[in-house]
Motif scaffolding. Structure first.
Motif, mmCIF file in Angstrom:
data_model
loop_
_atom_site.group_PDB
_atom_site.id
_atom_site.type_symbol
_atom_site.label_atom_id
_atom_site.label_comp_id
_atom_site.label_asym_id
_atom_site.label_seq_id
_atom_site.Cartn_x
_atom_site.Cartn_y
_atom_site.Cartn_z
ATOM 1 N N GLY A 161 36.569 47.971 34.178
ATOM 2 C CA GLY A 161 36.615 48.593 35.627
ATOM 3 C C GLY A 161 35.571 48.336 36.403
ATOM 4 N N PHE A 162 34.264 47.927 36.034
ATOM 5 C CA PHE A 162 33.208 47.333 37.064
ATOM 6 C C PHE A 162 33.668 46.201 37.451
ATOM 7 C CE2 PHE A 162 29.316 44.821 37.379
ATOM 8 C CZ PHE A 162 28.944 45.523 38.323
ATOM 9 N N ILE A 184 36.744 44.752 37.735
ATOM 10 C CA ILE A 184 37.691 44.492 38.566
ATOM 11 C C ILE A 184 37.186 45.049 39.855
ATOM 12 C CG2 ILE A 184 39.909 45.581 38.872
ATOM 13 C CD1 ILE A 184 40.626 45.132 36.245
ATOM 14 N N ARG A 185 36.527 46.107 40.007
ATOM 15 C CA ARG A 185 35.864 46.869 41.402
ATOM 16 C C ARG A 185 35.123 45.448 42.043
ATOM 17 N NH1 ARG A 185 35.533 52.740 40.908
ATOM 18 N NH2 ARG A 185 36.987 53.311 39.178
ATOM 19 N N LEU A 186 34.218 45.103 41.202
ATOM 20 C CA LEU A 186 33.413 43.877 41.646
ATOM 21 C C LEU A 186 34.350 42.767 42.461
ATOM 22 C CD1 LEU A 186 30.461 43.017 41.935
ATOM 23 C CD2 LEU A 186 31.002 41.527 39.847
ATOM 24 N N ALA A 217 37.569 42.779 43.023
ATOM 25 C CA ALA A 217 38.711 43.075 44.285
ATOM 26 C C ALA A 217 38.526 42.805 45.575
ATOM 27 C CB ALA A 217 38.844 44.566 44.217
ATOM 28 N N LEU A 219 44.106 47.344 39.815
ATOM 29 C CA LEU A 219 43.416 48.624 40.100
ATOM 30 C C LEU A 219 44.019 49.763 39.779
ATOM 31 C CD1 LEU A 219 42.261 47.509 43.747
ATOM 32 C CD2 LEU A 219 40.682 47.938 41.953
ATOM 33 N N VAL A 245 42.860 50.328 36.238
ATOM 34 C CA VAL A 245 41.648 50.643 35.723
ATOM 35 C C VAL A 245 41.267 52.167 36.361
ATOM 36 C CG1 VAL A 245 39.164 50.087 36.943
ATOM 37 C CG2 VAL A 245 40.809 48.413 35.990
ATOM 38 N N MET A 246 42.027 52.495 37.484
ATOM 39 C CA MET A 246 41.769 53.615 37.969
ATOM 40 C C MET A 246 42.598 54.786 37.356
ATOM 41 S SD MET A 246 41.117 52.356 41.909
ATOM 42 C CE MET A 246 40.645 53.845 42.661
#
Lengths: 239, 106
Positions: A114-115, A117-119, A121, A156, A159-160
């Motif tokens: 998750g981290f 992919i957020r980084l 994105a 996303l 992950v979310m």
């Protein structure tokens, strides 16, 4: 006997095909017919005809725009077919009680994934925008950008933990975005009829009009493709 | 000076290639999912990492080196993450690591 006949038929067909191959021009031969008529015209007049410096875009969205329109409709039809096939199973008919919600997936989301992919994105999104914008002038384009953006939306969503109940793109907007490709082509057809007197023609005036039409088509293909990829993922993921 | 520079580039590239070879061998020969994933992720991190570093050094004074370093950063972030995601999913869906057979060194 049958084997002999089969071998004979294969030999005859093969000989005809080999004779045909022998008559083809050498690969890359500049004097080959394919390089002297249509391609030569496009190379010579493409930039001036379409206003796009990217000859691939000139062919894809101007000279052979009907073909691309067909491709966009095929992708849209694929999503429609998946929705028709999978939707009845997802929504229970009225009168019956809804089946109990399936248990939450056994795999807890990994904080590491998750981290990262957020980084990444924002960079992926910027790359998709760059590819889309480049397509009008340089190699790149709506289809490629749509795939990148669609993959980002799917990542996303995973992950979310966003499924059909809570999609990343709200359902009302998603419906229009999924049809963005065909809609953009419809708009370009109307603009062509009004401005150039031909369906999918490019208006000669004003000078920025042709760029605007090409960009509109790229945007429609890109956003539509991304929304369709997300829609396919959500349908297959189920509730 | 150029000779030393090129020697470093070649050494880094060979080091990366050796890791690719080991990783590929591991993918083909190791017994279960976890050990194979472990082997392959070495290709992507150390192998691709040192080859990209070699390329960056090779073109060093030019701005392309910066692009290659960015690419290296992306690979170093994304590839271990995808390997982790695979191993995480396998572990949480109940895939057991292979137990050594009797008489096998563990």
């Amino acid at each position: 006997m049958r084997r002999l006949l089969t071998a004979l038929a294969l030999a005859i067909v093969g000989a005809v095909m080999l004779a045909g191959l022998a008559g083809l021009p050498r690969p890359g031969d500049p004097a080959a017919p394919v390089h002297t008529h249509v391609a030569a015209h496009i190379v010579a007049h493409g930039v001036e005809d379409t206003g796009s410096r990217n000859l691939v875009t000139a062919v894809l969205l101007a000279y052979r725009a009907y073909d691309t329109f067909g491709e966009v409709v095929v992708i849209f039809a694929a999503l429609a077919a998946v929705m028709v096939v999978l939707a009845p199973a997802a929504a229970p008919p009225p009168g019956k009680t809804a089946p109990p919600p399936s248990p939450a997936p056994a795999v807890a989301p990994s904080p590491v994934v998750g981290f990262v992919i957020r980084l990444l994105a924002p960079f992926i999104a910027a790359f998709a925008a760059l590819v889309l914008w480049h397509g009008e002038a340089l190699p790149g384009g709506g289809f490629q950008a749509g795939v990148i953006l669609g993959a980002l939306l799917v990542l996303l969503s995973v992950v979310m933990g966003r499924g059909l109940e809570q999609p990343l793109v709200p359902a009302a907007a998603a419906r229009w975005l999924q049809a963005a490709g065909p809609l953009a082509f419809a708009a370009a057809m109307l603009i062509g009829l009004a401005g150039a007197g031909a369906v999918l023609g490019l208006p000669a005036e004003p000078a920025w009009g042709r760029h605007a039409v090409l960009l509109l088509l790229e945007l429609g293909i890109g956003l539509g493709g991304a929304a369709i990829i997300l829609g396919l993922y959500l349908q297959m993921r189920g509730h | 000076m150029t000779a030393v520079w090129h020697a470093i580039v070649v050494a880094l590239a060979l080091f990366g290639a050796a890791f690719f070879l080991a990783g590929t061998l591991g993918l083909l020969r190791l017994p279960d999912f976890y050990t194979r994933a472990h082997a392959v992720s070495k290709c992507d991190t150390v192998g691709a990492g040192s080859i990209l570093l070699a390329l960056a050094l090779y073109v060093a004074p030019q701005p392309e080196a910066l692009k290659i370093l960015l690419l290296l950063l992306l690979v170093l972030l994304s590839s271990p993450t995808s390997c982790h995601a695979l191993a995480h999913a396998a572990h949480h869906t109940g895939l057991e690591p292979r137990e050594p057979r009797a008489g096998e060194p563990s």
